[in-house]
Design a protein around this motif. Structure first.
Motif, PDB file in Angstrom:
ATOM      1  N   ASP A 191       0.654  -1.318  -0.093  1.00  5.51           N
ATOM      2  CA  ASP A 191      -0.252   0.284   0.323  1.00  5.51           C
ATOM      3  C   ASP A 191       0.879   1.437  -0.090  1.00  5.51           C
ATOM      4  N   LEU A 192       1.812   1.130   0.672  1.00  2.57           N
ATOM      5  CA  LEU A 192       2.935   2.215   0.938  1.00  2.57           C
ATOM      6  C   LEU A 192       3.866   3.136  -0.386  1.00  2.57           C
ATOM      7  N   ILE A 193       3.697   1.677  -0.361  1.00  2.00           N
ATOM      8  CA  ILE A 193       4.538   1.664  -2.260  1.00  2.00           C
ATOM      9  C   ILE A 193       3.603   2.055  -3.442  1.00  2.00           C
ATOM     10  N   LEU A 194       2.214   1.966  -3.797  1.00  2.00           N
ATOM     11  CA  LEU A 194       1.755   2.438  -4.315  1.00  2.00           C
ATOM     12  C   LEU A 194       1.134   3.866  -4.374  1.00  2.00           C
ATOM     13  N   ARG A 195       1.477   4.206  -3.309  1.00  2.00           N
ATOM     14  CA  ARG A 195       1.251   5.468  -2.443  1.00  2.00           C
ATOM     15  C   ARG A 195       2.438   6.297  -3.074  1.00  2.00           C
ATOM     16  N   MET A 196       3.394   5.502  -2.609  1.00  2.00           N
ATOM     17  CA  MET A 196       4.786   6.470  -3.065  1.00  2.00           C
ATOM     18  C   MET A 196       4.354   6.839  -5.024  1.00  2.00           C
ATOM     19  N   LEU A 197       4.758   5.572  -5.419  1.00  2.00           N
ATOM     20  CA  LEU A 197       4.637   5.602  -6.976  1.00  2.00           C
ATOM     21  C   LEU A 197       4.110   6.663  -7.874  1.00  2.00           C
ATOM     22  N   ILE A 198       2.370   7.189  -6.966  1.00  2.87           N
ATOM     23  CA  ILE A 198       2.005   7.662  -7.505  1.00  2.87           C
ATOM     24  C   ILE A 198       2.493   9.556  -7.809  1.00  2.87           C
ATOM     25  N   ARG A 199       3.227   9.303  -6.451  1.00  2.20           N
ATOM     26  CA  ARG A 199       3.390  11.406  -5.465  1.00  2.20           C
ATOM     27  C   ARG A 199       4.807  11.094  -6.631  1.00  2.20           C
ATOM     28  N   CYS A 200       5.719  10.233  -5.686  1.00  4.17           N
ATOM     29  CA  CYS A 200       7.017  10.308  -6.303  1.00  4.17           C
ATOM     30  C   CYS A 200       7.451   9.420  -6.868  1.00  4.17           C
ATOM     31  N   LYS A 201       9.005  10.160  -6.883  1.00  7.13           N
ATOM     32  CA  LYS A 201      10.207   9.944  -8.155  1.00  7.13           C
ATOM     33  C   LYS A 201      11.198   8.440  -7.553  1.00  7.13           C
ATOM     34  N   VAL A 202      10.893   7.618  -8.207  1.00  2.00           N
ATOM     35  CA  VAL A 202      11.418   6.019  -7.497  1.00  2.00           C
ATOM     36  C   VAL A 202      12.284   5.367  -8.472  1.00  2.00           C
ATOM     37  N   LEU A 203      13.324   5.904  -8.222  1.00  2.00           N
ATOM     38  CA  LEU A 203      14.731   4.694  -9.497  1.00  2.00           C
ATOM     39  C   LEU A 203      14.578   3.215  -9.393  1.00  2.00           C
ATOM     40  N   THR A 204      14.597   3.098 -10.468  1.00  2.00           N
ATOM     41  CA  THR A 204      15.186   1.249  -9.876  1.00  2.00           C
ATOM     42  C   THR A 204      17.084   0.760  -9.915  1.00  2.00           C
ATOM     43  N   GLY A 205      17.304   0.091  -9.506  1.00  2.00           N
ATOM     44  CA  GLY A 205      18.184  -0.241  -9.798  1.00  2.00           C
ATOM     45  C   GLY A 205      18.964  -1.311 -10.342  1.00  2.00           C
ATOM     46  N   ASP A 206      20.640  -1.652  -9.529  1.00  2.00           N
ATOM     47  CA  ASP A 206      20.690  -2.691 -11.012  1.00  2.00           C
ATOM     48  C   ASP A 206      20.510  -4.063 -10.367  1.00  2.00           C
ATOM     49  N   TYR A 207      19.187  -4.454 -11.069  1.00  2.00           N
ATOM     50  CA  TYR A 207      18.257  -5.580 -10.931  1.00  2.00           C
ATOM     51  C   TYR A 207      18.523  -6.864 -10.879  1.00  2.00           C
TER      52      TYR A 207
END
Length: 308
Positions: A191-207
């Motif tokens: 739930d927190l992750i979805l809210r974060m993705l809606i309003r914040c910029k999240v960068l992926t790391g080295d998969y």
């Protein structure tokens, strides 16, 4: 780079030493906040011992049992550094957990968090199924491609996901989106992750480079199907309304709708029976009314939901 690590603790005496040591092994960790949620085993004794032995560690206790989300919130309120990481007391960090984070934040000053991949380890190296998902030993969980800002509004990424224990988060994020939803005793992280993705910029790391291990064992809370079904039902309902209000891709709205029907059906019937699809058709209108309702059923721990 200085990082605050928050660890919620509830009856994890078997794994707590390994968890704490894995965090102390990271040179970037400036403080460890342990929050005990009224454990009934020796977890609190272990926390206090570590607190006496290492000045980086502080121990707190919740007022009443709040669940993992509430325990994490208690810890977040106590953090003093710019960067935050969260770890389950039965999980652990891999070596060089934060090695590249400072460079990534400097190269991308507008990002709010980095989402690294993690690795699943099961206690007996077997595969386990649990409510529309499965955990396979040495399975990697993360968002591809590497080193890109996640666009949650882009179609085609519905099946992509990552774990909260692989994230490095700026503390300012919680001022933007709020804290963990304490009404969710499970699924509070997604739930927190979805809210974060809606309003914040999240960068992926080295998969290809997991930074933490999610340890799957016989005592994981997600193995309590009665609790898991109830709180995943609440999360699906919340995410359906979030997805609609933010005009997210149709596929995500449909997914939330289907998830709600699945969990609401299981909560109503208590069983995952062979005739489930037919049952859903007969209950469809009622479940839709429950989806748009402003109220929810009361959680009853005495219910025994059996999932095949």
């Amino acid at each position: 780079m200085e990082v605050s690590v928050v660890i919620p603790v509830y009856n994890e005496a078997l794994y707590l030493d390994r968890c704490i040591q894995s965090v102390l092994n990271q040179s970037e960790v400036a403080e460890i906040i342990l929050v005990d949620d009224h454990s009934t085993d020796k977890s609190m004794e272990i926390c206090r011992r570590w607190e006496r032995e290492n000045e980086k560690i502080r121990v707190f206790t919740n007022t009443g049992i709040k669940g993992a989300g509430g325990a994490i919130n208690t810890g977040l309120y106590q953090t003093t550094y710019v960067y935050i990481a969260i770890l389950g007391a039965d999980d652990y960090f891999l070596p060089d957990r934060f090695k590249y984070d400072e460079a990534l934040f400097k190269a991308h000053p507008d990002i709010d968090a980095i989402a690294h991949s993690i690795k699943v380890v099961t206690s007996d190296h077997q595969t386990y199924s649990a409510l529309q998902t499965h955990f396979e030993d040495k399975q990697r969980i993360g968002w591809e491609p590497s080193f890109e800002v996640i666009d949650i509004f882009q179609t085609g990424n519905l099946k992509k996901h990552f774990s909260i224990i692989g994230m490095t988060i700026k503390k300012s994020v919680f001022d933007t989106i709020g804290y963990f939803d304490e009404s969710l005793k499970q699924a509070q992280d997604s739930d927190l992750i979805l809210r974060m993705l809606i309003r914040c910029k999240v960068l992926t790391g080295d998969y290809q480079r997991p930074v933490a291990v999610y340890y799957r064992h016989a005592h994981n809370t997600t193995r309590n199907f009665t609790e898991a079904v109830y709180y995943r039902r609440l999360k699906a309902k919340k995410h359906f309304h979030l997805s609609v209000s933010h005009r997210m891709p149709k596929e995500r709205i449909v997914k939330c709708f289907k998830d709600f029907l699945e969990y609401d059906y299981l909560w109503i019937t208590r069983g995952n029976w062979p005739w489930k699809k037919v049952g859903k058709i007969f209950l469809l209108l009622w479940m839709i009314l429950r989806l748009i309702s402003t109220t929810n059923p009361t959680y009853d721990p005495r219910r025994k939901i059996m999932v095949r």
